[in-house]
Scaffold this motif. Sequence first.
Motif, PDB file in Angstrom:
ATOM      1  N   PRO A   1       6.536  -5.892   1.089  1.00 60.86           N
ATOM      2  CA  PRO A   1       5.840  -4.638   0.782  1.00 60.86           C
ATOM      3  C   PRO A   1       5.125  -4.730  -0.572  1.00 60.86           C
ATOM      4  O   PRO A   1       5.710  -5.165  -1.560  1.00 60.86           O
ATOM      5  CB  PRO A   1       6.964  -3.605   0.759  1.00 60.86           C
ATOM      6  CG  PRO A   1       8.233  -4.375   0.675  1.00 60.86           C
ATOM      7  CD  PRO A   1       7.968  -5.745   1.211  1.00 60.86           C
TER       8      PRO A   1
ATOM      9  N   GLU B   1       2.942  -2.753  -3.514  1.00 57.65           N
ATOM     10  CA  GLU B   1       2.716  -1.378  -3.974  1.00 57.65           C
ATOM     11  C   GLU B   1       1.227  -1.043  -3.937  1.00 57.65           C
ATOM     12  O   GLU B   1       0.391  -1.913  -4.169  1.00 57.65           O
ATOM     13  CB  GLU B   1       3.258  -1.211  -5.401  1.00 57.65           C
ATOM     14  CG  GLU B   1       4.781  -1.315  -5.456  1.00 57.65           C
ATOM     15  CD  GLU B   1       5.335  -1.107  -6.847  1.00 57.65           C
ATOM     16  OE1 GLU B   1       4.540  -0.902  -7.782  1.00 57.65           O
ATOM     17  OE2 GLU B   1       6.569  -1.148  -6.995  1.00 57.65           O
TER      18      GLU B   1
ATOM     19  N   GLY C   1       2.187   3.774   1.476  1.00 57.21           N
ATOM     20  CA  GLY C   1       2.299   2.594   2.331  1.00 57.21           C
ATOM     21  C   GLY C   1       1.196   2.523   3.370  1.00 57.21           C
ATOM     22  O   GLY C   1       0.391   3.453   3.509  1.00 57.21           O
TER      23      GLY C   1
ATOM     24  N   GLU D   1       2.721   6.586   4.570  1.00 60.80           N
ATOM     25  CA  GLU D   1       3.959   7.223   4.132  1.00 60.80           C
ATOM     26  C   GLU D   1       4.109   7.050   2.617  1.00 60.80           C
ATOM     27  O   GLU D   1       3.649   6.056   2.056  1.00 60.80           O
ATOM     28  CB  GLU D   1       5.164   6.662   4.892  1.00 60.80           C
ATOM     29  CG  GLU D   1       5.741   5.344   4.374  1.00 60.80           C
ATOM     30  CD  GLU D   1       4.915   4.122   4.759  1.00 60.80           C
ATOM     31  OE1 GLU D   1       3.796   4.278   5.322  1.00 60.80           O
ATOM     32  OE2 GLU D   1       5.361   2.994   4.456  1.00 60.80           O
TER      33      GLU D   1
ATOM     34  N   ARG E   1       5.827   6.066  -0.656  1.00 58.29           N
ATOM     35  CA  ARG E   1       6.907   5.159  -1.066  1.00 58.29           C
ATOM     36  C   ARG E   1       7.393   5.467  -2.485  1.00 58.29           C
ATOM     37  O   ARG E   1       8.524   5.165  -2.843  1.00 58.29           O
ATOM     38  CB  ARG E   1       6.419   3.710  -0.999  1.00 58.29           C
ATOM     39  CG  ARG E   1       6.142   3.262   0.426  1.00 58.29           C
ATOM     40  CD  ARG E   1       5.758   1.809   0.486  1.00 58.29           C
ATOM     41  NE  ARG E   1       4.554   1.529  -0.294  1.00 58.29           N
ATOM     42  CZ  ARG E   1       3.765   0.474  -0.062  1.00 58.29           C
ATOM     43  NH1 ARG E   1       4.048  -0.390   0.894  1.00 58.29           N
ATOM     44  NH2 ARG E   1       2.692   0.274  -0.803  1.00 58.29           N
TER      45      ARG E   1
ATOM     46  N   GLU F   1      13.781   5.809  -0.595  1.00 63.13           N
ATOM     47  CA  GLU F   1      14.554   4.749   0.050  1.00 63.13           C
ATOM     48  C   GLU F   1      15.204   5.369   1.268  1.00 63.13           C
ATOM     49  O   GLU F   1      16.245   6.004   1.174  1.00 63.13           O
ATOM     50  CB  GLU F   1      15.589   4.175  -0.923  1.00 63.13           C
ATOM     51  CG  GLU F   1      14.912   3.360  -2.016  1.00 63.13           C
ATOM     52  CD  GLU F   1      15.880   2.721  -2.997  1.00 63.13           C
ATOM     53  OE1 GLU F   1      17.068   3.106  -3.003  1.00 63.13           O
ATOM     54  OE2 GLU F   1      15.418   1.856  -3.760  1.00 63.13           O
TER      55      GLU F   1
END
Length: 427
Positions: free
Chosen positions: A64, A66, A120, A124, A126, A143
């Motif tokens: 992932p 950022e 993301g 969504e 993050r 999380e």
Amino acid sequence: MSNPSRLAPAAPRVLAIAVAGVLLATLGSIVPALDRALEASEAPATTTLAVALPPPPPSEAPAPKEDWRTVRVQPGQTLGSLFADLGLPASTMHRMLEVPEATQLASRLKVGSELAFDIGPDGELRGLRFDAGETRRIHLAMEGDDVRREVIERAVETRVVVAGGQIRSSLFADGARAGLSAGVMNDMVKALQYDIDFGQDLREGDSFQIVYEELWREGERLRDAGVVAVNFVNQGKAYTALRFDRDGQSEFFDLEGRPLRKSFMRTPIEFARLSSGFGARRHPVLNRMRMHKGVDYAAPVGTPIFAAGEGRVKFAGWQNGYGRTVILDHGNGITTLYAHMSRLGSYRVGQRVRQGTTIGYVGMSGLATGPHLHYEFRVGGMHKDPLKVTLPKPEPLRGPALAEFRRATAPALAQLRRVGGVQLADR
Ligand SMILES: [Zn+2]
């Protein structure tokens, strides 16, 4: 109603415009700095990207990465509308609002402040990053259904700056040439305003030395933190002001420890023109000869009116002819009255107000032909001319307070003396 022979010169107005101009310039330079600071701390760990790596096998999901988007709050926006604009569900916001700093952010969202959203690939949320005050940055990371909160402490340090300048054109232009902000120059004017009329007394060749503080964070200058000491040589005479904290309030004193602030301001309004003096005159509305029991200052509607001295609010409301009126009781039989206001300040009758508190705003309520402040000064119930009455002197520091003052101001005084060839006020 105005008497041309009594017109104050226009210089104070010019001064006001200069202040506003330089202030804007200063603010303009702070905002991009914050922008850079946010961006700098958002930089993801990208050093590995410079190395040519074989593409990961298709079965392996990419790590992932950022993806921060910085949003600057516009007028009318709320945290809810920012989330909606970014296509983020309200449920995500509500989960974040369980963190106290996020609740504070939502209730006190400032126009111009910056928030960074890590969004993301599927849209969504993050992470969310924002500043909670000058020294703390909050990073909230989603999380799963939990919100992880990380506080990034940002060290703020105070730096003492010593500067000096000479008057060649105008106070604020010469201050800017010496590298001083309008805020610092304003502080200097405020400290010495009872001794020097900065609208009329300045001469070419006057000079000043100033010690002030700046707040710095991570190599970035945040703002001025106020003037500590100033020395101003005006027409050959030196005036020195030293900052000293008393009862939790910063005040300026002379070298002997006498407050520079007088018990009363001569004029409880800034940058206004004296439009009618004290004494017999033809009343502008009633057209009859009448005693004018105060002085009038013409000023635009909404100009703040200050408490001339520390005192207790004796009356705040409507009085016939006077319109919206405030009366302050200063003790020792002294009262002051302020009339024709458009609006009263926020306080209760009986409350104590400090000198300089905004007690209302200029208007033309009651019998008035134009917006102005009508100001009265009474001693033992007798009307006095506010421009001529002998004002009581403030009490100097004595005993332990004076000793503490000398100890506390010694470093600033030494710094003032370090600016070459300083002539200080006589002891
Ligand atoms: Zn009047």
